[in-house]
Design a protein around this motif. Sequence first.
Motif, short mmCIF file in Angstrom:
data_model
loop_
_atom_site.label_atom_id
_atom_site.label_comp_id
_atom_site.label_asym_id
_atom_site.label_seq_id
_atom_site.Cartn_x
_atom_site.Cartn_y
_atom_site.Cartn_z
N LEU A 61 0.81 -1.40 0.07
CA LEU A 61 -0.04 -0.01 -0.13
C LEU A 61 0.92 1.24 -0.08
O LEU A 61 0.54 2.30 -0.71
CB LEU A 61 -0.94 0.08 1.54
CG LEU A 61 -2.14 -0.91 1.21
CD1 LEU A 61 -2.92 -0.70 2.52
CD2 LEU A 61 -2.95 -0.83 -0.14
N TYR A 62 2.01 1.22 0.61
CA TYR A 62 2.81 2.61 0.94
C TYR A 62 3.94 2.50 0.17
O TYR A 62 4.88 3.47 0.51
CB TYR A 62 3.12 2.77 2.26
CG TYR A 62 1.79 2.48 3.29
CD1 TYR A 62 0.86 3.86 2.94
CD2 TYR A 62 1.42 1.58 4.29
CE1 TYR A 62 -0.58 3.42 3.81
CE2 TYR A 62 0.45 1.49 4.90
CZ TYR A 62 -0.69 2.57 4.74
OH TYR A 62 -1.61 2.43 5.58
N MET A 63 4.17 1.89 -0.94
CA MET A 63 5.39 1.41 -1.67
C MET A 63 5.62 2.96 -2.49
O MET A 63 4.78 3.70 -2.88
CB MET A 63 5.22 0.42 -2.72
CG MET A 63 6.36 0.23 -3.35
SD MET A 63 6.45 -0.36 -5.04
CE MET A 63 6.14 0.91 -5.89
N THR A 64 6.97 3.37 -2.33
CA THR A 64 7.31 4.47 -3.26
C THR A 64 8.30 3.96 -4.30
O THR A 64 9.21 3.07 -4.14
CB THR A 64 8.10 5.30 -2.32
OG1 THR A 64 7.36 5.91 -1.05
CG2 THR A 64 8.80 6.63 -3.08
N VAL A 68 13.06 -5.55 2.55
CA VAL A 68 13.16 -4.51 3.69
C VAL A 68 11.99 -3.55 3.66
O VAL A 68 11.92 -3.35 5.09
CB VAL A 68 14.26 -3.79 3.10
CG1 VAL A 68 14.84 -2.37 3.53
CG2 VAL A 68 15.79 -4.64 2.89
N ASP A 69 11.16 -3.31 2.85
CA ASP A 69 10.10 -2.44 3.35
C ASP A 69 8.89 -3.24 4.24
O ASP A 69 8.75 -2.69 5.10
CB ASP A 69 9.34 -2.31 1.77
CG ASP A 69 10.01 -1.08 1.03
OD1 ASP A 69 10.81 -0.63 1.49
OD2 ASP A 69 9.51 -1.13 -0.25
N ALA A 70 9.01 -4.54 3.82
CA ALA A 70 8.09 -5.46 4.57
C ALA A 70 8.55 -5.38 6.11
O ALA A 70 7.71 -5.42 7.10
CB ALA A 70 7.69 -6.79 3.94
N LYS A 97 16.85 0.59 -2.06
CA LYS A 97 16.63 2.00 -2.18
C LYS A 97 17.67 2.68 -1.38
O LYS A 97 17.50 2.53 -0.04
CB LYS A 97 15.28 2.59 -1.92
CG LYS A 97 14.32 2.08 -3.12
CD LYS A 97 12.74 2.27 -2.91
CE LYS A 97 12.32 1.18 -2.05
NZ LYS A 97 10.60 1.15 -1.92
N TYR A 98 18.35 3.78 -1.93
CA TYR A 98 19.49 4.27 -0.86
C TYR A 98 18.85 5.11 0.19
O TYR A 98 19.78 5.03 1.13
CB TYR A 98 20.28 5.23 -2.10
CG TYR A 98 19.71 6.45 -2.60
CD1 TYR A 98 19.37 7.64 -1.75
CD2 TYR A 98 18.83 6.41 -3.70
CE1 TYR A 98 18.58 8.69 -2.33
CE2 TYR A 98 18.38 7.45 -4.18
CZ TYR A 98 18.08 8.60 -3.51
OH TYR A 98 17.46 9.70 -3.87
N TRP A 99 17.78 5.50 0.14
CA TRP A 99 17.16 6.05 1.25
C TRP A 99 16.44 5.18 2.37
O TRP A 99 16.12 5.66 3.59
CB TRP A 99 16.39 7.26 0.84
CG TRP A 99 14.87 6.66 0.32
CD1 TRP A 99 13.71 6.53 0.88
CD2 TRP A 99 14.69 6.39 -0.96
NE1 TRP A 99 12.72 6.06 0.08
CE2 TRP A 99 13.35 5.84 -1.12
CE3 TRP A 99 15.40 6.61 -2.04
CZ2 TRP A 99 12.83 5.51 -2.34
CZ3 TRP A 99 14.86 6.16 -3.31
CH2 TRP A 99 13.58 5.90 -3.57
N VAL A 100 16.69 3.83 2.07
CA VAL A 100 15.96 3.12 3.10
C VAL A 100 17.09 2.07 3.51
O VAL A 100 17.08 1.65 4.68
CB VAL A 100 15.00 2.18 2.21
CG1 VAL A 100 14.65 1.07 3.02
CG2 VAL A 100 13.71 2.81 1.72
N LYS A 101 18.20 1.76 2.76
CA LYS A 101 19.19 0.86 3.00
C LYS A 101 19.71 1.38 4.49
O LYS A 101 20.02 0.41 5.54
CB LYS A 101 20.26 0.68 2.06
CG LYS A 101 21.33 -0.31 2.14
CD LYS A 101 22.30 -0.57 0.91
CE LYS A 101 22.95 -1.76 0.96
NZ LYS A 101 24.13 -1.65 1.98
#
Length: 322
Positions: A47-50, A170-172, A197-201
């Motif tokens: 739902l909140y994927m970017t 990673v998102d999950a 994604k570089y802002w998530v890692k």
Amino acid sequence: MNAAFDVLIVGGGPIGIACALEAKRAGLSYVVIEKGCIVNSLFNYPLYMTFFSTSERLEIGNIPFVSINPKPTRPEALEYYRRVAGSNHINIKLFEEVKQILPNAGEYIVHTSKQSYHARHVVIATGFYDIPNLLNVPGEDLPKVTHYYKDPHFYADQDVVVIGAANSAVDAALETYRKGARVTMVVREKEIGKRVKYWVKPDIENRIKEGSIKAYFESHVTMIEEASVTVNTPDGSITIPNDFVIAMTGYQPNFSLLENAGIALSDDALKIPVYDPATMETNMPHIYLAGVVCGGMNTHVWFIENSRDHAGKIISHIRNNA
């Protein structure tokens, strides 16, 4: 049997719609056959994927995609592609699955779950998101196991195992952790995926480092039971409490559809379909590939932003050889 079309497009995702736009502008008769809703794969994203790409790199048909965010979200993409299809009156048949593509006297008969079509040319733009890569371990068929992650709220105050270390995993892990889940990641590799994604890692690495999210690297699940999961780690086999398993193990194209249509695949594990990169035509005359399906099991090669031009190549070739 429906009337014959110049072009039949299998798949109503962004690239399938892009092919339809090009066919319409070229004055060709066409139809899009989609097994689910419009851009079905994107609908099934979390739902909140970017998106990794910016909005202008997700545009099709030279139609502007305006986003309020630096990176567009899933709802914005759904709205954009739905409006593109609707405002351009794309001829699309939804919730109709293509079952078979058969050559017939210089054209093709396409059998679906509802009817059959004649087409001079077929474009396969089916992506890769419909068939998950299975773990093939005992207990994978339990109701608590999913290969599709949607909403983190569902996992609040639960023991959750997330399998994998790419973007979806990673998102999950991060989202369910922030909704109050007790999260354990099981990763075959030595570290979090380099394509994350570089802002998530940094976020996931810091959560693992501080112990908020437990991670077992160079490890794999060997058994899933109602209240536990067994994991083979470098230090031996362990069993941990578990309520839900989110297996983000990747997906694969519908190879059986390709092979049954006569399309040749590479002999190695990647199973890359044979096609001419200049025209996107396969070894089967007048059958073309577009989008992610071109990469076979190498699903990190093609994306919306670098396969949008497939539509122009295909329709140009069809027009030049009409």
